[in-house]
Design an enzyme around this catalytic site. Structure first.
Site, PDB file in Angstrom:
ATOM      1  N   ALA A 288      27.497  11.259  34.916  1.00 32.50           N
ATOM      2  CA  ALA A 288      28.504  11.483  33.874  1.00 32.50           C
ATOM      3  C   ALA A 288      28.041  11.103  32.478  1.00 32.50           C
ATOM      4  O   ALA A 288      28.671  11.496  31.491  1.00 32.50           O
ATOM      5  CB  ALA A 288      29.779  10.705  34.218  1.00 32.50           C
ATOM      6  N   ALA A 289      26.962  10.340  32.361  1.00 35.39           N
ATOM      7  CA  ALA A 289      26.517   9.910  31.038  1.00 35.39           C
ATOM      8  C   ALA A 289      25.406  10.792  30.476  1.00 35.39           C
ATOM      9  O   ALA A 289      24.908  10.548  29.380  1.00 35.39           O
ATOM     10  CB  ALA A 289      26.050   8.455  31.085  1.00 35.39           C
ATOM     11  N   GLY A 290      25.032  11.834  31.219  1.00 35.51           N
ATOM     12  CA  GLY A 290      23.942  12.707  30.790  1.00 35.51           C
ATOM     13  C   GLY A 290      24.382  13.761  29.789  1.00 35.51           C
ATOM     14  O   GLY A 290      25.542  13.820  29.372  1.00 35.51           O
ATOM     15  N   GLY A 291      23.424  14.617  29.431  1.00 29.63           N
ATOM     16  CA  GLY A 291      23.691  15.655  28.442  1.00 29.63           C
ATOM     17  C   GLY A 291      24.765  16.635  28.863  1.00 29.63           C
ATOM     18  O   GLY A 291      25.564  17.106  28.049  1.00 29.63           O
TER      19      GLY A 291
ATOM     20  N   ARG B 158      15.316  20.485  31.507  1.00 29.04           N
ATOM     21  CA  ARG B 158      14.067  21.220  31.291  1.00 29.04           C
ATOM     22  C   ARG B 158      13.510  20.930  29.903  1.00 29.04           C
ATOM     23  O   ARG B 158      14.241  20.701  28.958  1.00 29.04           O
ATOM     24  CB  ARG B 158      14.320  22.729  31.402  1.00 29.04           C
ATOM     25  CG  ARG B 158      14.442  23.217  32.805  1.00 29.04           C
ATOM     26  CD  ARG B 158      14.206  24.705  32.879  1.00 29.04           C
ATOM     27  NE  ARG B 158      15.243  25.497  32.247  1.00 29.04           N
ATOM     28  CZ  ARG B 158      15.087  26.738  31.814  1.00 29.04           C
ATOM     29  NH1 ARG B 158      13.907  27.324  31.923  1.00 29.04           N
ATOM     30  NH2 ARG B 158      16.076  27.409  31.281  1.00 29.04           N
TER      31      ARG B 158
ATOM     32  N   ILE C 262      25.379  21.406  40.077  1.00 31.66           N
ATOM     33  CA  ILE C 262      24.896  21.907  38.791  1.00 31.66           C
ATOM     34  C   ILE C 262      23.410  21.603  38.633  1.00 31.66           C
ATOM     35  O   ILE C 262      22.687  22.324  37.959  1.00 31.66           O
ATOM     36  CB  ILE C 262      25.713  21.267  37.645  1.00 31.66           C
ATOM     37  CG1 ILE C 262      27.171  21.760  37.703  1.00 31.66           C
ATOM     38  CG2 ILE C 262      25.105  21.557  36.284  1.00 31.66           C
ATOM     39  CD1 ILE C 262      28.126  21.017  36.784  1.00 31.66           C
ATOM     40  N   SER C 263      22.942  20.530  39.285  1.00 30.49           N
ATOM     41  CA  SER C 263      21.550  20.084  39.141  1.00 30.49           C
ATOM     42  C   SER C 263      20.586  21.199  39.529  1.00 30.49           C
ATOM     43  O   SER C 263      20.681  21.768  40.617  1.00 30.49           O
ATOM     44  CB  SER C 263      21.299  18.868  40.039  1.00 30.49           C
ATOM     45  OG  SER C 263      22.276  17.867  39.827  1.00 30.49           O
ATOM     46  N   ASN C 264      19.639  21.459  38.624  1.00 30.37           N
ATOM     47  CA  ASN C 264      18.659  22.515  38.869  1.00 30.37           C
ATOM     48  C   ASN C 264      17.462  22.028  39.686  1.00 30.37           C
ATOM     49  O   ASN C 264      17.177  20.843  39.694  1.00 30.37           O
ATOM     50  CB  ASN C 264      18.175  23.067  37.519  1.00 30.37           C
ATOM     51  CG  ASN C 264      19.067  24.176  37.019  1.00 30.37           C
ATOM     52  OD1 ASN C 264      19.450  25.053  37.772  1.00 30.37           O
ATOM     53  ND2 ASN C 264      19.404  24.136  35.733  1.00 30.37           N
TER      54      ASN C 264
ATOM     55  N   ASP D 230      25.711  31.799  33.841  1.00 27.24           N
ATOM     56  CA  ASP D 230      25.196  33.174  33.770  1.00 27.24           C
ATOM     57  C   ASP D 230      26.326  34.161  33.479  1.00 27.24           C
ATOM     58  O   ASP D 230      26.137  35.168  32.792  1.00 27.24           O
ATOM     59  CB  ASP D 230      24.506  33.544  35.088  1.00 27.24           C
ATOM     60  CG  ASP D 230      23.415  32.554  35.460  1.00 27.24           C
ATOM     61  OD1 ASP D 230      22.704  32.087  34.554  1.00 27.24           O
ATOM     62  OD2 ASP D 230      23.294  32.228  36.660  1.00 27.24           O
TER      63      ASP D 230
ATOM     64  N   HIS E 216      20.484  31.510  40.514  1.00 27.27           N
ATOM     65  CA  HIS E 216      20.654  30.925  39.189  1.00 27.27           C
ATOM     66  C   HIS E 216      19.304  30.552  38.576  1.00 27.27           C
ATOM     67  O   HIS E 216      19.077  29.439  38.143  1.00 27.27           O
ATOM     68  CB  HIS E 216      21.564  29.686  39.282  1.00 27.27           C
ATOM     69  CG  HIS E 216      21.815  29.013  37.962  1.00 27.27           C
ATOM     70  ND1 HIS E 216      22.364  29.669  36.885  1.00 27.27           N
ATOM     71  CD2 HIS E 216      21.586  27.740  37.544  1.00 27.27           C
ATOM     72  CE1 HIS E 216      22.469  28.828  35.867  1.00 27.27           C
ATOM     73  NE2 HIS E 216      21.994  27.645  36.238  1.00 27.27           N
TER      74      HIS E 216
END
Length: 334
Positions: free
Chosen positions: A25-28, A98, A134-136, A167, A194
Site C-alpha cells: 500500500a505504500a508503493g507507487g 520497471r 496487479i504485480s507484474n 490496457d 497483459h
C-alpha cells in the site's frame, strides 16, 4: 432510536459492507490505489499493508471523511495476517517497478517471490477473498498465485483475477485520440494477456472498425506498448502508477459491485479460462460478467477480424510460455 429513514439508510449500507486489503500500500501504485479505495463507498474497512510506511499511509488516508475505517500494518506483530483476516477483496500491487529498457518479464525473479509469499498468507488468512493481482508480469504472477492456492487446498478460479484494466483504459483513450471522439464514449474489449504482443484490443468490435491500416497498426502498437511511454517519460523513476491505480480501483469496484449482487457488471480480466484450455492456454483475458461468487460468466470472443485472429494466435503462443514460467517457479521454489 433511529428515525425510520435513518434505519433504512443504515441497513442498506450495511448490506454492502466490505473489507478490502491492499498489499503493497505504500508503493507507487499502492498509495493512489489505497486513496481511490477509500473513496469507494462499498468499502467499509480498508486494511493497508506494506513492509514500511503502511501505517503512515493509513493514517493519512484515514482523515478523508468517507464511511470506512482504515488500519495500517507492517510485518511486525503478525501484521500481514491481521491485514488479510476476513478480507472480501485483496489487491496485490506489491513488487518492483520497471525501469527503462526492462520488459515486464524482466521483473519476474524479484516479483515472483513477493507474490508467492503474499499468496501463501492470503490462502491462510483470507481463503474466500477475491484476489486481484496487479504485480507484474501478470501473465506469470496469476499462475503463481493459483499454484499456491492449489497447494493450500483453497483455490477458487472464480475469485482470482489478473488486472488487465489498464490496457482497457489506454485503448479507450488512445482510440479517442485517433478518431477525435470523447474517450468516455469509447469502449474497447481487450483480450489475451497483459504484456506486449499478448495484449489484443478488439477494435473491430468498436464503432471504428474501418481505420486505415497505417493508423490501425500504430494504434495497436501504442496500446500494446503504452507502458513503455510512461517508463521512458519517468526517466528511470518508475512505471505507470497513477493510471494503474485507477485501473486497479475500477476493477476492484466492479468486483465489489458483483459481490453486492448488482447485475450486468462486465470487465475484461485475466483468469483461469475455459476459452483456449484445450490448446494448453490455462489463463486468458476476456470479458467476464461478475457476480456474488466472483466470475459469473466467461464471454466468448465473438466475431473478430483476420488481423485480430492472427494477434490472438501470437498471444496464445506467448501466454503458454508465460504461464509455464509461473507454474515452474512455484514447483522449484515452493
Amino acid at each position: 432510536m433511529f428515525p425510520k429513514s435513518s434505519v433504512r439508510q443504515f441497513s442498506s449500507s450495511a448490506a454492502s459492507a466490505y473489507k478490502v486489503t491492499v498489499l503493497g500500500a505504500a508503493g507507487g501504485i499502492g498509495q493512489p490505489l489505497s486513496l481511490l479505495m477509500k473513496l469507494n463507498h462499498k468499502v467499509t474497512n480498508l486494511a493497508l499493508y506494506d513492509l514500511r510506511l503502511g501505517k503512515g499511509v493509513a493514517t493519512d488516508i484515514s482523515h478523508i471523511p468517507t464511511n470506512s475505517t482504515v488500519e495500517g500494518y507492517g510485518p511486525e506483530d503478525d501484521g500481514l495476517a491481521k491485514a488479510l483476516k476476513d478480507a472480501d477483496v485483496v489487491l496485490i500491487p506489491a513488487g518492483v517497478p520497471r525501469k527503462p529498457g526492462m520488459t515486464r518479464d524482466d521483473l519476474f525473479n524479484t516479483n515472483a517471490s513477493i507474490v508467492r509469499d503474499l499468496a501463501k498468507a492470503a490462502a491462510v488468512n483470507a481463503p474466500k477473498a477475491a484476489l486481484l493481482i496487479i504485480s507484474n508480469p501478470v501473465n506469470s504472477t496469476v499462475p503463481i498465485v493459483s499454484e499456491v492456492l492449489k497447494e493450500k487446498g483453497v483455490y477458487n478460479p472464480k475469485k482470482l483475477f489478473g488486472v488487465t484494466t489498464l490496457d482497457v483504459l489506454r485503448s479507450s483513450r488512445f482510440l479517442s485520440q485517433v478518431v477525435g471522439t470523447d474517450p468516455t464514449t469509447e469502449t474497447v474489449t481487450v483480450v489475451g494477456g497483459h504484456s506486449g504482443v499478448t495484449i489484443v484490443p478488439l477494435l473491430s468490435q468498436t464503432k471504428h472498425k474501418d481505420l486505415p491500416k497505417e493508423k490501425y497498426d500504430a494504434l495497436v502498437h501504442r496500446i500494446q506498448f503504452g507502458g513503455d511511454e510512461v517508463v521512458q517519460a519517468k526517466n528511470g523513476a518508475g512505471s505507470a502508477t497513477l493510471s494503474m491505480a485507477q485501473a486497479g480501483a475500477r476493477m476492484a469496484g466492479s468486483v465489489l459491485k458483483g459481490l453486492a449482487g448488482e447485475t450486468d457488471i462486465t470487465e475484461p480480466t485475466y483468469i483461469d479460462s475455459p476459452l483456449f484450455k484445450s490448446e494448453g492456454v490455462d489463463f486468458f483475458s476476456s470479458r467476464v460478467t461478475l457476480g456474488p461468487e466472483g466470475v459469473k460468466e466467461v464471454h466468448p470472443l465473438g466475431t473478430i477480424s483476420t488481423a485480430e485472429e492472427e494477434m490472438i494466435k501470437v498471444a496464445k503462443e506467448t501466454l503458454i510460455k508465460n504461464i509455464k514460467k509461473g507454474v515452474d517457479f512455484v514447483k522449484a521454489n515452493p
